[in-house]
Design a protein around this motif. Structure first.
Motif, PDB file in Angstrom:
ATOM      1  N   GLN A   1     -19.788  -6.449   8.986  1.00 18.44           N
ATOM      2  CA  GLN A   1     -18.600  -5.672   9.341  1.00 18.44           C
ATOM      3  C   GLN A   1     -17.365  -6.572   9.394  1.00 18.44           C
ATOM      4  N   LYS A   2     -17.512  -7.770   9.949  1.00 22.98           N
ATOM      5  CA  LYS A   2     -16.397  -8.732   9.989  1.00 22.98           C
ATOM      6  C   LYS A   2     -15.961  -9.095   8.576  1.00 22.98           C
ATOM      7  N   ARG A   3     -16.935  -9.353   7.723  1.00 29.09           N
ATOM      8  CA  ARG A   3     -16.626  -9.725   6.339  1.00 29.09           C
ATOM      9  C   ARG A   3     -15.886  -8.593   5.636  1.00 29.09           C
ATOM     10  N   LEU A   4     -16.365  -7.364   5.823  1.00 32.57           N
ATOM     11  CA  LEU A   4     -15.715  -6.214   5.190  1.00 32.57           C
ATOM     12  C   LEU A   4     -14.302  -5.982   5.731  1.00 32.57           C
ATOM     13  N   THR A   5     -14.123  -6.134   7.033  1.00 26.46           N
ATOM     14  CA  THR A   5     -12.782  -5.964   7.613  1.00 26.46           C
ATOM     15  C   THR A   5     -11.833  -7.016   7.064  1.00 26.46           C
ATOM     16  N   ARG A   6     -12.283  -8.253   7.001  1.00 26.79           N
ATOM     17  CA  ARG A   6     -11.451  -9.333   6.448  1.00 26.79           C
ATOM     18  C   ARG A   6     -11.069  -9.016   4.993  1.00 26.79           C
ATOM     19  N   ALA A   7     -12.045  -8.552   4.217  1.00 26.27           N
ATOM     20  CA  ALA A   7     -11.777  -8.203   2.814  1.00 26.27           C
ATOM     21  C   ALA A   7     -10.777  -7.049   2.719  1.00 26.27           C
ATOM     22  N   ARG A   8     -10.887  -6.070   3.596  1.00 25.71           N
ATOM     23  CA  ARG A   8      -9.953  -4.939   3.591  1.00 25.71           C
ATOM     24  C   ARG A   8      -8.545  -5.394   3.979  1.00 25.71           C
ATOM     25  N   ILE A   9      -8.451  -6.319   4.928  1.00 28.27           N
ATOM     26  CA  ILE A   9      -7.141  -6.858   5.311  1.00 28.27           C
ATOM     27  C   ILE A   9      -6.512  -7.578   4.122  1.00 28.27           C
ATOM     28  N   ILE A  10      -7.285  -8.399   3.440  1.00 31.80           N
ATOM     29  CA  ILE A  10      -6.767  -9.132   2.278  1.00 31.80           C
ATOM     30  C   ILE A  10      -6.316  -8.161   1.189  1.00 31.80           C
ATOM     31  N   ASP A  11      -7.122  -7.153   0.920  1.00 34.90           N
ATOM     32  CA  ASP A  11      -6.779  -6.187  -0.123  1.00 34.90           C
ATOM     33  C   ASP A  11      -5.517  -5.408   0.228  1.00 34.90           C
ATOM     34  N   ALA A  12      -5.417  -4.951   1.478  1.00 34.54           N
ATOM     35  CA  ALA A  12      -4.225  -4.203   1.908  1.00 34.54           C
ATOM     36  C   ALA A  12      -2.988  -5.100   1.854  1.00 34.54           C
ATOM     37  N   ALA A  13      -3.120  -6.344   2.299  1.00 29.16           N
ATOM     38  CA  ALA A  13      -1.984  -7.268   2.281  1.00 29.16           C
ATOM     39  C   ALA A  13      -1.546  -7.539   0.848  1.00 29.16           C
ATOM     40  N   ARG A  14      -2.501  -7.704  -0.062  1.00 31.27           N
ATOM     41  CA  ARG A  14      -2.158  -7.935  -1.474  1.00 31.27           C
ATOM     42  C   ARG A  14      -1.302  -6.787  -2.003  1.00 31.27           C
ATOM     43  N   GLN A  15      -1.712  -5.576  -1.721  1.00 31.68           N
ATOM     44  CA  GLN A  15      -0.964  -4.410  -2.194  1.00 31.68           C
ATOM     45  C   GLN A  15       0.425  -4.332  -1.560  1.00 31.68           C
ATOM     46  N   LEU A  16       0.502  -4.610  -0.268  1.00 34.39           N
ATOM     47  CA  LEU A  16       1.795  -4.558   0.414  1.00 34.39           C
ATOM     48  C   LEU A  16       2.731  -5.671  -0.069  1.00 34.39           C
ATOM     49  N   PHE A  17       2.218  -6.887  -0.206  1.00 36.18           N
ATOM     50  CA  PHE A  17       3.055  -7.995  -0.694  1.00 36.18           C
ATOM     51  C   PHE A  17       3.557  -7.704  -2.107  1.00 36.18           C
ATOM     52  N   ALA A  18       2.700  -7.130  -2.930  1.00 37.43           N
ATOM     53  CA  ALA A  18       3.105  -6.803  -4.301  1.00 37.43           C
ATOM     54  C   ALA A  18       4.210  -5.749  -4.306  1.00 37.43           C
ATOM     55  N   ALA A  19       4.128  -4.790  -3.411  1.00 32.77           N
ATOM     56  CA  ALA A  19       5.101  -3.693  -3.388  1.00 32.77           C
ATOM     57  C   ALA A  19       6.387  -4.041  -2.638  1.00 32.77           C
ATOM     58  N   GLN A  20       6.283  -4.857  -1.573  1.00 35.84           N
ATOM     59  CA  GLN A  20       7.427  -5.053  -0.681  1.00 35.84           C
ATOM     60  C   GLN A  20       7.886  -6.502  -0.564  1.00 35.84           C
ATOM     61  N   GLY A  21       7.213  -7.420  -1.215  1.00 34.30           N
ATOM     62  CA  GLY A  21       7.562  -8.827  -1.048  1.00 34.30           C
ATOM     63  C   GLY A  21       6.987  -9.374   0.241  1.00 34.30           C
ATOM     64  N   TYR A  22       7.301 -10.625   0.519  1.00 30.88           N
ATOM     65  CA  TYR A  22       6.747 -11.274   1.705  1.00 30.88           C
ATOM     66  C   TYR A  22       7.478 -10.846   2.984  1.00 30.88           C
ATOM     67  N   SER A  23       8.789 -10.946   2.993  1.00 32.08           N
ATOM     68  CA  SER A  23       9.558 -10.651   4.212  1.00 32.08           C
ATOM     69  C   SER A  23       9.502  -9.182   4.589  1.00 32.08           C
ATOM     70  N   GLY A  24       9.287  -8.322   3.611  1.00 27.76           N
ATOM     71  CA  GLY A  24       9.249  -6.890   3.878  1.00 27.76           C
ATOM     72  C   GLY A  24       7.970  -6.402   4.532  1.00 27.76           C
ATOM     73  N   VAL A  25       7.000  -7.290   4.677  1.00 25.76           N
ATOM     74  CA  VAL A  25       5.693  -6.894   5.236  1.00 25.76           C
ATOM     75  C   VAL A  25       5.530  -7.522   6.617  1.00 25.76           C
ATOM     76  N   ARG A  26       5.099  -6.701   7.571  1.00 24.73           N
ATOM     77  CA  ARG A  26       4.804  -7.188   8.920  1.00 24.73           C
ATOM     78  C   ARG A  26       3.298  -7.091   9.161  1.00 24.73           C
ATOM     79  N   VAL A  27       2.818  -7.823  10.119  1.00 23.83           N
ATOM     80  CA  VAL A  27       1.402  -7.745  10.489  1.00 23.83           C
ATOM     81  C   VAL A  27       1.034  -6.310  10.830  1.00 23.83           C
ATOM     82  N   ASP A  28       1.930  -5.615  11.531  1.00 21.64           N
ATOM     83  CA  ASP A  28       1.665  -4.207  11.881  1.00 21.64           C
ATOM     84  C   ASP A  28       1.468  -3.353  10.630  1.00 21.64           C
ATOM     85  N   ASP A  29       2.212  -3.636   9.562  1.00 27.05           N
ATOM     86  CA  ASP A  29       2.065  -2.877   8.312  1.00 27.05           C
ATOM     87  C   ASP A  29       0.682  -3.091   7.708  1.00 27.05           C
ATOM     88  N   ILE A  30       0.237  -4.332   7.737  1.00 26.95           N
ATOM     89  CA  ILE A  30      -1.087  -4.647   7.177  1.00 26.95           C
ATOM     90  C   ILE A  30      -2.173  -3.967   8.001  1.00 26.95           C
TER      91      ILE A  30
END
Length: 197
Positions: free
Chosen positions: A8-37
């Motif tokens: 479950q930890k591994r899957l959650t970590r993978a989901r965080i990475i995947d969501a962050a990748r999508q958000l960074f691609a769409a909004q850049g680095y500064s446009g993304v907050r931890v809360d968004d991820i």
């Protein structure tokens, strides 16, 4: 065998990475907050912080997981290409390098931004560029020991020019040239510049 909790930890970590990748691609680095991820994953901030210290660490994990291994292979290949001394093979490598940038285009702005604003990410980016020249052992061995720093600098300058060219050409649209013509001109510049003395 990993426990259910470990999985479950591994899957959650993978989901965080995947969501962050999508958000960074769409909004850049500064446009993304931890809360968004966390919201994109459907987890709490506390759960996010069980896996990462912040968004810089997530971006570094994305790079280590998907980008760094492929770029390392590219520079292993460049070492081989420079060994055989073929201009045609170097031009083919340059074309593949432009293709690599296209493949990773969506995250390049976030990496540039994080490098500009985060000292921790800047240090990781510096280490990554150094690692590229360190992998080119055959190329470095053809340089006299007292000029190996120059050889490393030439590789680093190649990396920097490719990154800046790609940003200005494919992302900002401020350079008007076909990929084929760009590969030709970059080969004209870099094939002789990378020759060992």
């Amino acid at each position: 065998m990993p426990s259910l909790r470990d999985e479950q930890k591994r899957l959650t970590r993978a989901r965080i990475i995947d969501a962050a990748r999508q958000l960074f691609a769409a909004q850049g680095y500064s446009g993304v907050r931890v809360d968004d991820i966390a919201a994109a994953v459907g987890c709490s901030r506390a759960t996010f912080y069980l896996h990462f210290t912040g968004k810089t660490e997530v971006l570094r994990a994305i790079a280590e997981q998907s980008t760094l291994p492929s770029v390392m292979r590219f520079y292993d290949d460049l070492d081989r290409v420079l060994d055989n001394g073929s201009r045609a093979e170097f031009a083919a490598w340059m074309t593949r390098a432009i293709g690599w940038f296209f493949e990773h285009k969506e995250l390049l702005p976030a990496w540039d931004e994080a490098t500009a604003v985060e000292p921790e990410f800047r240090a990781a980016a510096r280490a990554g560029i150094s690692a590229l020249s360190d992998r080119m052992t055959s190329y470095l061995s053809r340089w006299p020991a007292d000029r190996r720093d120059e050889a490393r600098l030439r590789i680093e300058l190649l990396v920097a020019q490719l990154e800046r060219f790609f940003t200005r050409w494919a992302m900002q649209g401020t350079i008007d040239v076909s990929a084929e013509r760009a590969a030709e001109v970059l080969t004209d510049i870099w094939f002789p510049a990378l020759r060992a003395p």
